[in-house]
Motif scaffolding. Structure first.
Motif, PDB file in Angstrom:
ATOM      1  N   SER A  58       8.936   0.476  -1.239  1.00 43.55           N
ATOM      2  CA  SER A  58       7.472   1.686  -1.463  1.00 43.55           C
ATOM      3  C   SER A  58       7.671   2.735  -2.354  1.00 43.55           C
ATOM      4  CB  SER A  58       6.264   1.191  -1.665  1.00 43.55           C
ATOM      5  OG  SER A  58       6.840  -0.494  -1.478  1.00 43.55           O
ATOM      6  N   PRO A  59       8.270   3.638  -1.290  1.00 45.75           N
ATOM      7  CA  PRO A  59       8.169   4.369  -1.283  1.00 45.75           C
ATOM      8  C   PRO A  59       9.233   5.584  -2.375  1.00 45.75           C
ATOM      9  CG  PRO A  59       8.180   4.536   0.870  1.00 45.75           C
ATOM     10  CD  PRO A  59       8.274   3.165   0.043  1.00 45.75           C
ATOM     11  N   LEU A  60      10.525   4.830  -2.750  1.00 40.67           N
ATOM     12  CA  LEU A  60      11.824   5.397  -3.448  1.00 40.67           C
ATOM     13  C   LEU A  60      11.286   5.519  -4.463  1.00 40.67           C
ATOM     14  CD1 LEU A  60      14.498   5.983  -3.033  1.00 40.67           C
ATOM     15  CD2 LEU A  60      15.304   3.527  -3.335  1.00 40.67           C
ATOM     16  N   ASN A  61      11.015   6.628  -5.489  1.00 34.78           N
ATOM     17  CA  ASN A  61      11.065   7.261  -6.951  1.00 34.78           C
ATOM     18  C   ASN A  61       8.893   7.503  -6.730  1.00 34.78           C
ATOM     19  OD1 ASN A  61      13.523   7.762  -6.970  1.00 34.78           O
ATOM     20  ND2 ASN A  61      13.625   5.738  -7.443  1.00 34.78           N
ATOM     21  N   TYR A  62       8.363   7.137  -5.485  1.00 38.36           N
ATOM     22  CA  TYR A  62       6.688   7.199  -5.470  1.00 38.36           C
ATOM     23  C   TYR A  62       6.322   8.489  -6.546  1.00 38.36           C
ATOM     24  CZ  TYR A  62       1.674   6.230  -4.582  1.00 38.36           C
ATOM     25  OH  TYR A  62       0.488   6.126  -5.084  1.00 38.36           O
ATOM     26  N   LYS A  63       6.183   8.575  -7.029  1.00 36.33           N
ATOM     27  CA  LYS A  63       5.378  10.339  -7.679  1.00 36.33           C
ATOM     28  C   LYS A  63       6.486  10.931  -7.072  1.00 36.33           C
ATOM     29  CE  LYS A  63       0.466   8.627  -6.692  1.00 36.33           C
ATOM     30  NZ  LYS A  63      -0.589   8.907  -6.227  1.00 36.33           N
ATOM     31  N   ILE A  69      11.591   5.555   3.147  1.00 35.27           N
ATOM     32  CA  ILE A  69      11.046   5.648   4.280  1.00 35.27           C
ATOM     33  C   ILE A  69      10.100   7.339   4.775  1.00 35.27           C
ATOM     34  CG2 ILE A  69      11.946   4.003   5.745  1.00 35.27           C
ATOM     35  CD1 ILE A  69      12.847   5.618   7.270  1.00 35.27           C
ATOM     36  N   CYS A  70       8.803   6.832   5.267  1.00 36.47           N
ATOM     37  CA  CYS A  70       8.112   8.455   5.857  1.00 36.47           C
ATOM     38  C   CYS A  70       8.795   8.544   7.698  1.00 36.47           C
ATOM     39  CB  CYS A  70       7.628   8.703   5.188  1.00 36.47           C
ATOM     40  SG  CYS A  70       6.797   8.585   3.967  1.00 36.47           S
ATOM     41  N   THR A  71       9.732   9.556   7.664  1.00 39.39           N
ATOM     42  CA  THR A  71       9.838  10.261   9.020  1.00 39.39           C
ATOM     43  C   THR A  71       9.695  11.321   9.029  1.00 39.39           C
ATOM     44  OG1 THR A  71      11.905  11.176   7.934  1.00 39.39           O
ATOM     45  CG2 THR A  71      12.139   9.467   9.054  1.00 39.39           C
ATOM     46  N   ILE A  95       7.459   6.170  11.904  1.00 35.35           N
ATOM     47  CA  ILE A  95       7.969   6.189  10.828  1.00 35.35           C
ATOM     48  C   ILE A  95       7.096   5.143  10.083  1.00 35.35           C
ATOM     49  CG2 ILE A  95      10.196   4.138   9.719  1.00 35.35           C
ATOM     50  CD1 ILE A  95      11.526   5.779  12.944  1.00 35.35           C
ATOM     51  N   ASP A  96       7.116   5.231   8.779  1.00 31.33           N
ATOM     52  CA  ASP A  96       5.822   4.111   7.848  1.00 31.33           C
ATOM     53  C   ASP A  96       7.134   4.379   6.863  1.00 31.33           C
ATOM     54  OD1 ASP A  96       3.855   3.773   6.337  1.00 31.33           O
ATOM     55  OD2 ASP A  96       2.828   5.629   5.879  1.00 31.33           O
ATOM     56  N   ILE A  97       6.930   2.383   7.255  1.00 32.62           N
ATOM     57  CA  ILE A  97       7.397   1.609   5.907  1.00 32.62           C
ATOM     58  C   ILE A  97       6.412   1.167   5.704  1.00 32.62           C
ATOM     59  CG2 ILE A  97       8.733  -0.829   6.142  1.00 32.62           C
ATOM     60  CD1 ILE A  97      10.185   1.709   7.555  1.00 32.62           C
ATOM     61  N   THR A  98       6.618   0.782   3.393  1.00 35.34           N
ATOM     62  CA  THR A  98       5.850   0.651   2.457  1.00 35.34           C
ATOM     63  C   THR A  98       7.245  -0.719   2.003  1.00 35.34           C
ATOM     64  OG1 THR A  98       4.586   1.662   2.825  1.00 35.34           O
ATOM     65  CG2 THR A  98       4.002  -0.004   0.901  1.00 35.34           C
ATOM     66  N   VAL A  99       7.217  -1.799   1.492  1.00 34.15           N
ATOM     67  CA  VAL A  99       7.814  -3.247   1.167  1.00 34.15           C
ATOM     68  C   VAL A  99       7.109  -3.127  -0.253  1.00 34.15           C
ATOM     69  CG1 VAL A  99       9.280  -3.347   3.028  1.00 34.15           C
ATOM     70  CG2 VAL A  99       7.528  -4.997   2.629  1.00 34.15           C
ATOM     71  N   LYS A 175      -0.779  -2.892  -6.245  1.00 36.27           N
ATOM     72  CA  LYS A 175      -0.686  -1.653  -6.085  1.00 36.27           C
ATOM     73  C   LYS A 175      -0.469  -0.856  -4.499  1.00 36.27           C
ATOM     74  CE  LYS A 175      -2.094   0.953  -9.676  1.00 36.27           C
ATOM     75  NZ  LYS A 175      -3.992   1.665 -10.222  1.00 36.27           N
ATOM     76  N   PHE A 176       0.350   0.079  -4.973  1.00 37.70           N
ATOM     77  CA  PHE A 176       0.374   1.001  -3.747  1.00 37.70           C
ATOM     78  C   PHE A 176      -0.508   1.442  -3.102  1.00 37.70           C
ATOM     79  CE2 PHE A 176       4.266   3.858  -1.172  1.00 37.70           C
ATOM     80  CZ  PHE A 176       3.513   3.615  -0.207  1.00 37.70           C
ATOM     81  N   HIS A 177      -1.572   1.866  -3.678  1.00 36.20           N
ATOM     82  CA  HIS A 177      -3.250   2.764  -3.683  1.00 36.20           C
ATOM     83  C   HIS A 177      -3.990   1.921  -4.095  1.00 36.20           C
ATOM     84  CE1 HIS A 177       0.293   5.816  -1.201  1.00 36.20           C
ATOM     85  NE2 HIS A 177      -0.709   5.363  -0.610  1.00 36.20           N
ATOM     86  N   GLU A 178      -4.548   1.781  -3.634  1.00 36.79           N
ATOM     87  CA  GLU A 178      -5.653   0.865  -5.068  1.00 36.79           C
ATOM     88  C   GLU A 178      -6.987   1.306  -4.418  1.00 36.79           C
ATOM     89  OE1 GLU A 178      -4.354  -3.483  -5.252  1.00 36.79           O
ATOM     90  OE2 GLU A 178      -5.452  -3.255  -4.375  1.00 36.79           O
ATOM     91  N   ILE A 203      -5.618   0.926   7.414  1.00 36.14           N
ATOM     92  CA  ILE A 203      -6.383   2.157   8.726  1.00 36.14           C
ATOM     93  C   ILE A 203      -5.175   2.492   8.508  1.00 36.14           C
ATOM     94  CG2 ILE A 203      -7.925   1.747   9.902  1.00 36.14           C
ATOM     95  CD1 ILE A 203      -9.080  -0.648   9.236  1.00 36.14           C
ATOM     96  N   GLU A 204      -4.852   3.811   8.562  1.00 36.40           N
ATOM     97  CA  GLU A 204      -3.824   4.699   9.205  1.00 36.40           C
ATOM     98  C   GLU A 204      -4.239   6.304   9.701  1.00 36.40           C
ATOM     99  OE1 GLU A 204      -1.495   5.611   5.337  1.00 36.40           O
ATOM    100  OE2 GLU A 204      -2.202   3.899   4.466  1.00 36.40           O
ATOM    101  N   PRO A 205      -5.081   6.309  10.629  1.00 32.98           N
ATOM    102  CA  PRO A 205      -5.582   7.662  11.222  1.00 32.98           C
ATOM    103  C   PRO A 205      -4.839   8.554  11.535  1.00 32.98           C
ATOM    104  CG  PRO A 205      -6.023   5.548  12.527  1.00 32.98           C
ATOM    105  CD  PRO A 205      -6.078   5.114  11.505  1.00 32.98           C
ATOM    106  N   LYS A 220       6.986  20.041  -1.116  1.00 40.56           N
ATOM    107  CA  LYS A 220       6.144  19.059  -1.676  1.00 40.56           C
ATOM    108  C   LYS A 220       5.604  17.667  -1.301  1.00 40.56           C
ATOM    109  CE  LYS A 220       5.672  21.581  -5.167  1.00 40.56           C
ATOM    110  NZ  LYS A 220       6.650  21.640  -7.221  1.00 40.56           N
ATOM    111  N   TRP A 221       6.027  17.329   0.234  1.00 41.07           N
ATOM    112  CA  TRP A 221       5.737  16.620   0.990  1.00 41.07           C
ATOM    113  C   TRP A 221       5.406  16.147   1.505  1.00 41.07           C
ATOM    114  CZ3 TRP A 221       4.584  11.929  -1.757  1.00 41.07           C
ATOM    115  CH2 TRP A 221       5.289  11.564  -2.736  1.00 41.07           C
ATOM    116  N   THR A 222       5.959  17.096   3.090  1.00 36.65           N
ATOM    117  CA  THR A 222       6.037  17.217   4.094  1.00 36.65           C
ATOM    118  C   THR A 222       4.351  17.497   4.437  1.00 36.65           C
ATOM    119  OG1 THR A 222       8.311  17.171   4.633  1.00 36.65           O
ATOM    120  CG2 THR A 222       6.840  17.951   6.595  1.00 36.65           C
TER     121      THR A 222
END
Ligand code: MF3
Ligand code: CO
Ligand code: CO
Length: 259
Positions: A58-63, A69-71, A95-99, A175-178, A203-205, A220-222
């Motif tokens: 899901s992250p690839l090309n998201y916004k 992935i996010c590392t 490591i944050d994975i969204t599929v 949607k990824f973020h609702e 939930i992702e504190p 613009k990301w990290t």
């Protein structure tokens, strides 16, 4: 957009997406070692998601996010972009994975330790993990979303850690973020949400060893801590059930909370 209540069929798809996201983390775990680059981790995950799971990262090309992935390493809080950086002894890494599978998203992240991190860093990772599970244990139908952040903040501050406010958990589904936004601290400024069966959210504190303040790097990301002290984060996607909560992204060593 209003908070969506998932139907039984949608819940089944959310379970599949959640399981796949957790399986990517299981797959990558033995590779998370000193000497590997975050680009290599990204490629292993991307190929597994696309070729083995027949799913979409899901992250690839998201916004405009450029990777799958996010590392996020050490004082990086979240949304770290994989690159040429080589992991070394003592690093801590999220490591944050969204599929996306069959049109539904599953989102989960874990912390990894490279070799032997400092006692302080290890302790931060444990506190962040406890924060996630304290939040999960607040979830039940008839409960309120604000209880999650309240409980997390109370525990984190008691442990002399701080909670990031600029980023939060989120509803998830097609949607990824609702909606809703799932705060990891207590605020009276947002309208509270009554929890109902069929709601799915993360939930992702993000828990900082030092002060809560963050800034975004020129890429613009990290996101990093302003004081450069380490940060840790764990994430699960959960479902509000008729009698409590179901974690959709459980790891091998985790079990469903008992109602
Ligand atoms: N997976 C992150 C979350 O937990 C979002 C990453 S967005 C990206 O919500 F664009 F950075 F991938
Ligand atoms: Co998320
Ligand atoms: Co995530």
């Amino acid at each position: 957009m209003a908070i969506t209540i998932k139907t039984a069929e949608e819940i089944e798809k959310m379970r599949v997406a959640g399981r796949l996201a957790a399986e990517v983390l299981d797959m990558i775990t033995p590779h998370v070692q000193a000497g590997i680059t975050t680009n290599e981790l990204d490629k292993l995950c991307h190929d597994h998601i696309v070729n083995v799971q027949k799913a979409i990262p899901s992250p690839l090309n998201y916004k405009g996010f450029p990777k799958s992935i996010c590392t996020s390493i050490n004082h990086q809080v979240c949304h770290g972009v994989p690159g040429q950086r080589v992991l070394k002894n003592g690093d801590i890494l999220n490591i944050d994975i969204t599929v996306t599978k069959n049109g539904y998203h599953g989102d989960t992240s874990r912390m990894f330790m490279i070799g032997k991190p400092s006692i302080r860093a290890k302790r931060l990772i444990e506190i962040a993990y406890e924060c996630l599970w304290i939040g999960i244990r607040q979830v039940k139908p008839g409960g309120y979303l604000s209880q999650i952040g309240k409980a997390i903040q109370q525990y984190a501050t008691h442990q002399k850690c701080s909670v990031v406010r600029e980023y939060c958990g989120h509803g998830i589904g097609k949607k990824f973020h609702e909606p809703p936004q799932v705060l990891h601290y207590y605020s009276t400024e947002v309208k509270d949400t009554l929890l109902r069966p069929g709601m799915t959210f993360t939930i992702e504190p993000m828990i900082n060893a030092g002060k809560r303040h963050i800034k975004v790097l020129p890429d613009k990301w990290t996101v990093v801590t302003k004081d450069h002290k380490p940060s840790a984060q764990w994430e699960h996607t959960i479902l509000v059930t008729e009698d409590g909560v179901e974690v959709l992204t459980l790891g091998k060593n985790e079990k469903q909370p008992q109602g």
